[in-house]
Design a protein around this motif. Structure first.
Motif, mmCIF file in Angstrom:
data_model
loop_
_atom_site.group_PDB
_atom_site.id
_atom_site.type_symbol
_atom_site.label_atom_id
_atom_site.label_comp_id
_atom_site.label_asym_id
_atom_site.label_seq_id
_atom_site.Cartn_x
_atom_site.Cartn_y
_atom_site.Cartn_z
ATOM 1 N N SER A 122 -8.973 -11.490 41.808
ATOM 2 C CA SER A 122 -8.509 -11.659 40.434
ATOM 3 C C SER A 122 -9.701 -11.812 39.486
ATOM 4 O O SER A 122 -9.759 -11.179 38.423
ATOM 5 N N MET A 123 -10.687 -12.633 39.875
ATOM 6 C CA MET A 123 -11.891 -12.801 39.063
ATOM 7 C C MET A 123 -12.687 -11.501 39.010
ATOM 8 O O MET A 123 -13.263 -11.152 37.973
ATOM 9 N N MET A 124 -12.719 -10.778 40.122
ATOM 10 C CA MET A 124 -13.429 -9.503 40.152
ATOM 11 C C MET A 124 -12.795 -8.525 39.166
ATOM 12 O O MET A 124 -13.497 -7.811 38.434
ATOM 13 N N GLU A 125 -11.478 -8.507 39.101
ATOM 14 C CA GLU A 125 -10.791 -7.607 38.177
ATOM 15 C C GLU A 125 -11.119 -7.963 36.732
ATOM 16 O O GLU A 125 -11.315 -7.079 35.886
ATOM 17 N N SER A 126 -11.190 -9.260 36.445
ATOM 18 C CA SER A 126 -11.558 -9.691 35.103
ATOM 19 C C SER A 126 -12.956 -9.194 34.732
ATOM 20 O O SER A 126 -13.182 -8.681 33.628
ATOM 21 N N GLY A 127 -13.904 -9.322 35.665
ATOM 22 C CA GLY A 127 -15.262 -8.849 35.414
ATOM 23 C C GLY A 127 -15.326 -7.345 35.230
ATOM 24 O O GLY A 127 -16.096 -6.831 34.399
ATOM 25 N N VAL A 178 -6.035 -4.477 30.083
ATOM 26 C CA VAL A 178 -6.409 -5.852 29.742
ATOM 27 C C VAL A 178 -5.161 -6.709 29.531
ATOM 28 O O VAL A 178 -5.052 -7.824 30.051
ATOM 29 N N LEU A 179 -4.201 -6.187 28.773
ATOM 30 C CA LEU A 179 -2.971 -6.934 28.514
ATOM 31 C C LEU A 179 -2.167 -7.145 29.795
ATOM 32 O O LEU A 179 -1.640 -8.235 30.039
ATOM 33 N N VAL A 180 -2.090 -6.111 30.617
ATOM 34 C CA VAL A 180 -1.333 -6.188 31.874
ATOM 35 C C VAL A 180 -1.926 -7.236 32.807
ATOM 36 O O VAL A 180 -1.203 -7.888 33.568
ATOM 37 N N PHE A 181 -3.241 -7.419 32.740
ATOM 38 C CA PHE A 181 -3.892 -8.404 33.614
ATOM 39 C C PHE A 181 -3.850 -9.813 33.036
ATOM 40 O O PHE A 181 -3.450 -10.760 33.712
ATOM 41 N N VAL A 185 -2.175 -11.277 30.351
ATOM 42 C CA VAL A 185 -0.925 -11.926 29.926
ATOM 43 C C VAL A 185 -0.219 -12.614 31.101
ATOM 44 O O VAL A 185 0.130 -13.800 31.011
ATOM 45 N N PRO A 186 0.003 -11.933 32.251
ATOM 46 C CA PRO A 186 0.603 -12.652 33.390
ATOM 47 C C PRO A 186 -0.277 -13.778 33.924
ATOM 48 O O PRO A 186 0.227 -14.834 34.324
ATOM 49 N N MET A 187 -1.619 -13.578 33.920
ATOM 50 C CA MET A 187 -2.507 -14.619 34.433
ATOM 51 C C MET A 187 -2.456 -15.865 33.571
ATOM 52 O O MET A 187 -2.378 -16.993 34.077
ATOM 53 N N ILE A 188 -2.472 -15.685 32.253
ATOM 54 C CA ILE A 188 -2.355 -16.829 31.351
ATOM 55 C C ILE A 188 -0.994 -17.491 31.518
ATOM 56 O O ILE A 188 -0.873 -18.725 31.506
ATOM 57 N N GLY A 189 0.033 -16.672 31.719
ATOM 58 C CA GLY A 189 1.379 -17.215 31.905
ATOM 59 C C GLY A 189 1.494 -18.084 33.143
ATOM 60 O O GLY A 189 2.010 -19.204 33.089
ATOM 61 N N VAL A 190 0.996 -17.591 34.286
ATOM 62 C CA VAL A 190 1.115 -18.368 35.528
ATOM 63 C C VAL A 190 0.227 -19.608 35.481
ATOM 64 O O VAL A 190 0.602 -20.671 35.996
ATOM 65 N N ILE A 215 2.340 -6.929 38.823
ATOM 66 C CA ILE A 215 2.246 -6.085 37.632
ATOM 67 C C ILE A 215 0.924 -5.319 37.527
ATOM 68 O O ILE A 215 0.929 -4.092 37.377
ATOM 69 N N PRO A 216 -0.255 -5.989 37.607
ATOM 70 C CA PRO A 216 -1.502 -5.206 37.449
ATOM 71 C C PRO A 216 -1.702 -4.116 38.504
ATOM 72 O O PRO A 216 -1.979 -2.963 38.142
ATOM 73 N N PRO A 217 -1.556 -4.405 39.813
ATOM 74 C CA PRO A 217 -1.779 -3.331 40.794
ATOM 75 C C PRO A 217 -0.794 -2.179 40.685
ATOM 76 O O PRO A 217 -1.132 -1.039 41.014
ATOM 77 N N VAL A 218 0.439 -2.475 40.221
ATOM 78 C CA VAL A 218 1.444 -1.418 40.108
ATOM 79 C C VAL A 218 1.236 -0.592 38.839
ATOM 80 O O VAL A 218 1.298 0.648 38.870
#
Length: 312
Positions: free
Chosen positions: A108-113, A248-251, A253-258, A283-286
């Motif tokens: 998850s952190m790698m995806e953010s970077g 960016v939004l797909v990644f 928004v759910p992360m902030i939500g959880v 959501i992000p991988p799909v």
């Protein structure tokens, strides 16, 4: 007392959807479809970039990194999620849960970077196009990829050890069908201040910093685009950013939500926690491969040529 001489269960019990245990077998089908889309879509993106010479550019190299991260995230969670829903096999060994927790948070952190690196790519392409090829060389791209991976591993390396020092005596039942650090901390019967502070530090110093720099990059991109005289050229420049903005939004928004639900939604219904955790997971991988396939004609053409070659 030694560092790891504490009370802990031999295993944790994972949870599907509370109240719908009898329907888990029916839910397994849609979950398998989501996993198939995530695994297949990201594999196709990786293969298309690998075999298509026209995609051997910085933008698509970063897209390959994003697909790899999504693929790894899906593979890290697939065994426990499908075992929980398909076989009602809820038990996961203590150490296996720690490893899964580390992998989920790391990827998850790698995806953010990677999303931050992709925003830098768009910034250079739009704001300084004449130096794009000299700034984003293959060496720079490989260095950025290694830095993103190293940051994830080094930052999260202490996390499993910080958790292992905690005694677990309240319960061994987790709230989700996979292992997350905030969820696991709730089972500790000792002071979790250090874990909470470190978790907040990781969140702010990595994800928070990434969001700030992504935002700043788009402020500079918009300023540069608004200086373009032609409306058509402005739209063309902005259109190259649409896929990345959606990713960016797909990644985030759910992360902030959880994260919000785990920290501030203690009294929220259980289904809210389950819903947010599964959105964060799937959501992000799909959606990422679907977004880039739909919005990037070069990717679409490469995929079509790849399947035509396989067919022939």
């Amino acid at each position: 007392m030694g560092l790891f001489n504490v009370t802990r269960p031999a295993s944790f019990l994972l949870t599907g959807i509370p109240g719908l245990e009898s329907s888990h077998a029916w839910l397994a089908g849609p979950l398998c479809v989501l996993y198939a889309v995530a695994l297949g879509g990201n594999t196709v993106i990786l293969q298309a970039v690998r075999v298509e010479p026209s995609l051997h550019e910085p933008m698509y190299y970063f897209l390959s990194m994003l697909s790899f991260s999504d693929l790894a995230m899906s593979m890290a969670t697939l065994p426990t999620v499908l075992r929980t829903f398909c076989l009602n096999a809820r038990s996961i060994p203590f150490d296996a849960c720690l490893i899964q927790m580390f992998l989920i948070h790391s990827f998850s952190m790698m995806e953010s970077g990677i999303l931050l690196a992709m925003s830098f790519d768009r910034y250079v392409a739009i704001c300084d196009p004449l130096h794009y090829a000299t700034v984003l060389t293959n060496e720079v791209i490989a260095g950025m990829g290694m830095a993103v991976a190293a940051r994830s591993f080094i930052t999260l390396f202490p996390l499993p050890f910080l958790f292992k020092r905690l005694p677990i005596c309240r319960s061994n039942v987790l709230s989700h069908s996979y292992c997350l650090h905030p969820d696991m901390m709730k089972l500790a019967c000792a002071d979790i201040t250090i874990n909470s502070i470190y978790g907040l530090f990781v969140l702010v110093s990595t994800f928070g910093v990434d969001v700030v720099f992504i935002f700043l990059s788009y402020v500079l991109i918009l300023r540069s685009v608004m200086a373009i005289a032609s409306r058509e050229e402005r739209l063309k420049a902005l259109n190259t950013c649409v896929s990345h903005i959606l990713a960016v939004l797909v990644f985030y928004v759910p992360m902030i939500g959880v994260s919000t639900v785990h920290r501030f939604g203690k009294h929220a219904p259980r289904y809210v926690h389950v819903l947010m955790s599964n959105v964060y997971l799937f959501i992000p991988p799909v959606l990422n491969p679907l977004i880039y396939s739909a919005k990037t004609k070069e990717i679409r053409r490469a995929i079509v040529r790849m399947f035509q070659h396989i067919k022939n």
